[in-house]
Design an enzyme around this catalytic site. Structure first.
Site, PDB file in Angstrom:
ATOM      1  N   THR A 212       0.930  -1.275   0.038  1.00 24.59           N
ATOM      2  CA  THR A 212       0.079   0.085  -0.011  1.00 24.59           C
ATOM      3  C   THR A 212       1.069   1.070   0.017  1.00 24.59           C
ATOM      4  O   THR A 212       2.040   1.324   0.543  1.00 24.59           O
ATOM      5  CB  THR A 212      -0.993   0.013   1.073  1.00 24.59           C
ATOM      6  OG1 THR A 212      -0.126  -0.023   2.502  1.00 24.59           O
ATOM      7  CG2 THR A 212      -1.916  -1.030   1.381  1.00 24.59           C
ATOM      8  N   ASN A 214       1.315   4.682   1.767  1.00 24.00           N
ATOM      9  CA  ASN A 214       0.848   5.016   3.023  1.00 24.00           C
ATOM     10  C   ASN A 214       0.903   6.853   2.830  1.00 24.00           C
ATOM     11  O   ASN A 214       2.287   7.357   2.720  1.00 24.00           O
ATOM     12  CB  ASN A 214       1.900   4.658   4.287  1.00 24.00           C
ATOM     13  CG  ASN A 214       1.520   5.125   5.600  1.00 24.00           C
ATOM     14  OD1 ASN A 214       0.617   5.984   5.584  1.00 24.00           O
ATOM     15  ND2 ASN A 214       2.314   4.634   6.629  1.00 24.00           N
ATOM     16  N   GLU A 260      -4.027   4.257   3.666  1.00 23.79           N
ATOM     17  CA  GLU A 260      -3.252   3.643   2.856  1.00 23.79           C
ATOM     18  C   GLU A 260      -3.973   3.269   1.663  1.00 23.79           C
ATOM     19  O   GLU A 260      -5.225   2.641   1.761  1.00 23.79           O
ATOM     20  CB  GLU A 260      -2.813   2.410   3.797  1.00 23.79           C
ATOM     21  CG  GLU A 260      -1.934   2.634   4.775  1.00 23.79           C
ATOM     22  CD  GLU A 260      -1.385   1.516   5.779  1.00 23.79           C
ATOM     23  OE1 GLU A 260      -0.768   0.815   5.058  1.00 23.79           O
ATOM     24  OE2 GLU A 260      -1.747   1.454   6.907  1.00 23.79           O
TER      25      GLU A 260
END
Length: 319
Positions: A212, A214, A260
């Site tokens: 992901t 962030n 995220e």
């Protein structure tokens, strides 16, 4: 579109213009009516249109600590205003000294001396000047002295969002905070967006097979309620379908609230240090802590599948 920060940035040879003033956070559909009318009238009169807005939000100066969550940063508002055909945006630094200007002084210093307003377009609830003493009636009265006209636009647009309340930035912020991003999108006329720089997190998503981005969000950003959402991640001009997680990561006893975004089926993305945008399309589920990593992985797989379905359905409906 020209962008000015402070009165000193306005060109000295600036002529007459059509002006509208407001915070315009989110540039929602009610705002679009006012700004669109200002652009329309400017073209009819053969002069430029100018939007005047403020930084920081006036409430933060008048009542420190009360800065509302923002629906859009200034550069995003400027982009949206440019799409509406605005010729110039003036961002006025809102200081304690500036807040003490009387309504008449504000008109003279900003509208008359600098922008040479020919017409001012506002909503019915517009307030300005020290202690918000000025309203559209005061604005019109001063216009008779300083040779500009005032046009008042009814922006009380209503829809299903918020149970039929009039569209407003306050209502939109509430819906975002509650996780009702579909309702917020009805008011905004587009999905709610969060922006920021991609920073290194715990990298658990990468370990689980779902890396992901962030996103370190900008200060005072209006962030949706904790949960999983379908939407898009935009980086380097590319808009990618995404499953988005908002929350403290309870599975790993996290304490810091994060945003995220997993770019669905994208491999090898390196977004660290990039400024990205996350658009929220639909709520998928609430945040939860699972009994095992296997259960978590199954839930993430379902989140990605559901997000893909929601995004594809939305995009098919727009074709």
């Amino acid at each position: 579109m020209q962008r000015w920060r402070g009165l000193e940035d306005i060109p000295q040879d600036w002529g007459r213009s059509v002006v509208t003033i407001g915070s315009y956070d989110g540039v929602h559909r009610g705002h679009q009516l006012i700004i669109g009318r200002a652009v329309e009238r400017a073209r009819e009169l053969g002069v430029p249109s100018v939007v005047v807005t403020f930084d920081p939000h006036p409430s933060e100066v008048v009542r420190p600590g009360s800065h509302p969550p923002l629906l859009a940063p200034h550069h995003r508002r400027a982009e949206l205003m440019a799409h509406l055909g605005v010729d110039a945006v003036l961002i006025l630094p809102f200081t304690s000294e500036f807040s003490k200007l009387s309504a008449a002084d504000f008109v003279v210093k900003v509208l008359v001396d600098k922008l040479h307003a020919k017409l001012v377009v506002e909503g019915p609830n517009f307030r300005f000047g020290h202690k918000a003493a000025g309203n559209v009636e005061v604005l019109a009265e001063l216009g008779r002295t300083y040779d500009y006209e005032v046009e008042v636009i009814d922006l009380r647009v209503r829809g299903e969002a918020g149970g039929g309340e009039p569209f407003s930035s306050t209502l939109t912020r509430r819906l975002v905070t509650e996780g009702d991003i579909e309702g917020a999108a009805e008011i905004l006329g587009r999905p709610h967006r969060v922006e920021g720089v991609v920073v290194r997190g715990a990298q658990r998503g990468r370990e689980l097979g779902y890396p992901t981005a962030n996103v370190e969000t900008l200060p005072h950003t209006a962030i949706p309620a904790d949960g999983v959402y379908a939407g898009w991640l935009t980086a380097d001009g590319e808009r990618m379908p995404a499953a988005i997680s908002v929350g403290t990561n309870p599975q790993f006893d996290g304490t810091e609230r994060t945003v995220e975004a997993y770019a669905i089926d994208r491999v090898g993305l390196d977004l660290y240090g990039l400024h990205v945008a996350v658009d929220f399309l639909a709520y998928v589920r609430g945040m939860a802590k699972f009994d095992s990593i296997e259960d978590l992985l199954e839930a993430i797989g379902n989140d990605v599948k559901r997000s893909t379905e929601l995004i594809e359905a939305y995009e098919a409906g727009r074709d």
